[in-house]
Design a protein around this motif. Structure first.
Motif, PDB file in Angstrom:
ATOM      1  N   ALA A 102       0.684  -1.188  -0.060  1.00 33.54           N
ATOM      2  CA  ALA A 102      -0.073   0.003  -0.013  1.00 33.54           C
ATOM      3  C   ALA A 102       0.775   1.294  -0.194  1.00 33.54           C
ATOM      4  O   ALA A 102       0.638   2.216  -0.863  1.00 33.54           O
ATOM      5  N   MET A 103       1.847   1.129   0.945  1.00 35.16           N
ATOM      6  CA  MET A 103       2.834   2.598   0.963  1.00 35.16           C
ATOM      7  C   MET A 103       3.643   2.589  -0.536  1.00 35.16           C
ATOM      8  O   MET A 103       3.920   3.831  -1.071  1.00 35.16           O
ATOM      9  N   ARG A 104       4.043   1.477  -1.157  1.00 35.80           N
ATOM     10  CA  ARG A 104       4.368   1.826  -2.421  1.00 35.80           C
ATOM     11  C   ARG A 104       3.551   2.270  -3.432  1.00 35.80           C
ATOM     12  O   ARG A 104       3.946   3.019  -4.154  1.00 35.80           O
ATOM     13  N   ASP A 105       2.387   1.664  -3.277  1.00 34.19           N
ATOM     14  CA  ASP A 105       1.371   2.164  -4.246  1.00 34.19           C
ATOM     15  C   ASP A 105       0.999   3.913  -4.071  1.00 34.19           C
ATOM     16  O   ASP A 105       0.724   4.567  -4.937  1.00 34.19           O
ATOM     17  N   ALA A 106       1.027   4.147  -2.669  1.00 38.18           N
ATOM     18  CA  ALA A 106       0.889   5.456  -2.245  1.00 38.18           C
ATOM     19  C   ALA A 106       1.959   6.427  -2.810  1.00 38.18           C
ATOM     20  O   ALA A 106       1.678   7.569  -3.419  1.00 38.18           O
ATOM     21  N   ARG A 107       3.273   5.947  -2.819  1.00 36.25           N
ATOM     22  CA  ARG A 107       4.461   6.828  -3.288  1.00 36.25           C
ATOM     23  C   ARG A 107       4.293   6.874  -4.699  1.00 36.25           C
ATOM     24  O   ARG A 107       4.571   7.998  -5.276  1.00 36.25           O
ATOM     25  N   ASP A 108       3.983   5.920  -5.384  1.00 37.22           N
ATOM     26  CA  ASP A 108       3.988   5.939  -6.892  1.00 37.22           C
ATOM     27  C   ASP A 108       3.004   6.569  -7.454  1.00 37.22           C
ATOM     28  O   ASP A 108       2.908   7.519  -8.552  1.00 37.22           O
ATOM     29  N   ARG A 109       2.011   7.043  -6.659  1.00 38.79           N
ATOM     30  CA  ARG A 109       0.670   8.123  -6.860  1.00 38.79           C
ATOM     31  C   ARG A 109       1.009   9.511  -6.368  1.00 38.79           C
ATOM     32  O   ARG A 109       0.210  10.320  -6.256  1.00 38.79           O
ATOM     33  N   ARG A 110       2.246   9.828  -5.583  1.00 36.51           N
ATOM     34  CA  ARG A 110       2.714  10.867  -5.139  1.00 36.51           C
ATOM     35  C   ARG A 110       1.736  11.368  -3.982  1.00 36.51           C
ATOM     36  O   ARG A 110       1.588  12.546  -3.779  1.00 36.51           O
ATOM     37  N   VAL A 111       1.404  10.317  -3.213  1.00 37.81           N
ATOM     38  CA  VAL A 111       0.501  10.657  -1.988  1.00 37.81           C
ATOM     39  C   VAL A 111       1.499  11.229  -0.885  1.00 37.81           C
ATOM     40  O   VAL A 111       2.598  10.827  -0.870  1.00 37.81           O
ATOM     41  N   LYS A 112       1.007  12.236  -0.195  1.00 39.77           N
ATOM     42  CA  LYS A 112       1.816  13.009   0.856  1.00 39.77           C
ATOM     43  C   LYS A 112       1.480  12.197   2.143  1.00 39.77           C
ATOM     44  O   LYS A 112       2.692  12.264   2.835  1.00 39.77           O
ATOM     45  N   THR A 113       0.430  11.964   2.405  1.00 41.26           N
ATOM     46  CA  THR A 113       0.114  11.287   3.891  1.00 41.26           C
ATOM     47  C   THR A 113      -0.939  10.268   3.600  1.00 41.26           C
ATOM     48  O   THR A 113      -1.764  10.280   2.913  1.00 41.26           O
ATOM     49  N   VAL A 114      -0.594   9.164   4.305  1.00 41.76           N
ATOM     50  CA  VAL A 114      -1.378   8.016   4.265  1.00 41.76           C
ATOM     51  C   VAL A 114      -2.296   7.930   5.813  1.00 41.76           C
ATOM     52  O   VAL A 114      -1.359   7.988   6.621  1.00 41.76           O
TER      53      VAL A 114
END
Length: 162
Positions: A102-114
């Motif tokens: 999930a964190m890798r997917d978030a980084r790939d989409r330039r998410v700042k905060t999860v």
């Protein structure tokens, strides 16, 4: 009681319509939104086509569903995370692998905060997220806490007490 080890190899794939029969009871048991009977087709389709949703299932070599992850992406760079592990595999390390993906997917989409909203009385989930480096904050709803971390941060390896 010790969790069963999860089978390997583990792979992630898009959720299939057939997965709903397995995932719906897990979602309801966790007090999460599940598709209403008759609305399953629309719910399933949205998981696969909505550009603001990242939804994956973790499966074994026989394509048995072992876990579920979903990121709801907001325009402000925040993503809300949902993780579910098969009941017979909990506390065996699979949640940590779901979180890493999930964190890798978030980084790939330039998410700042999860963020993950957790029921206040769910000490296991709170410890899991805290152990991975999430910081607890007051939740937006009564009875919930919000666990948050920077998407660019690598989650710490999560080891739960047996």
């Amino acid at each position: 009681m010790r969790a069963m080890p999860f089978p390997s190899p583990l792979r992630f794939r898009a959720m299939a319509r057939e997965d709903l029969a397995i995932l719906t009871p897990w979602l309801r048991a966790a007090d999460l939104q599940a598709p209403a009977p008759g609305a399953c087709g629309d719910w399933w389709r949205r998981q696969r086509t909505d550009p603001y949703i990242v939804c994956r299932v973790a499966v074994d070599a026989a394509d048995r569903v072992l876990g579920f992850l979903r990121l709801d992406l907001a325009p402000d760079g925040v993503a809300e995370l949902t993780l579910l592990v098969a009941p017979d595999l909990r506390r065996g390390g699979l949640g940590g692998l779901l979180l890493e993906r999930a964190m890798r997917d978030a980084r790939d989409r330039r998410v700042k905060t999860v963020v993950a909203s957790v029921v206040e009385t769910n000490a296991t989930a709170r410890a899991f997220f805290a152990g991975a480096g999430f910081v607890e904050e007051p939740g937006p709803l009564p009875g919930y806490v919000q666990m948050a971390t920077l998407a660019g941060a690598e989650p710490r390896s999560v080891e739960m007490a047996q």
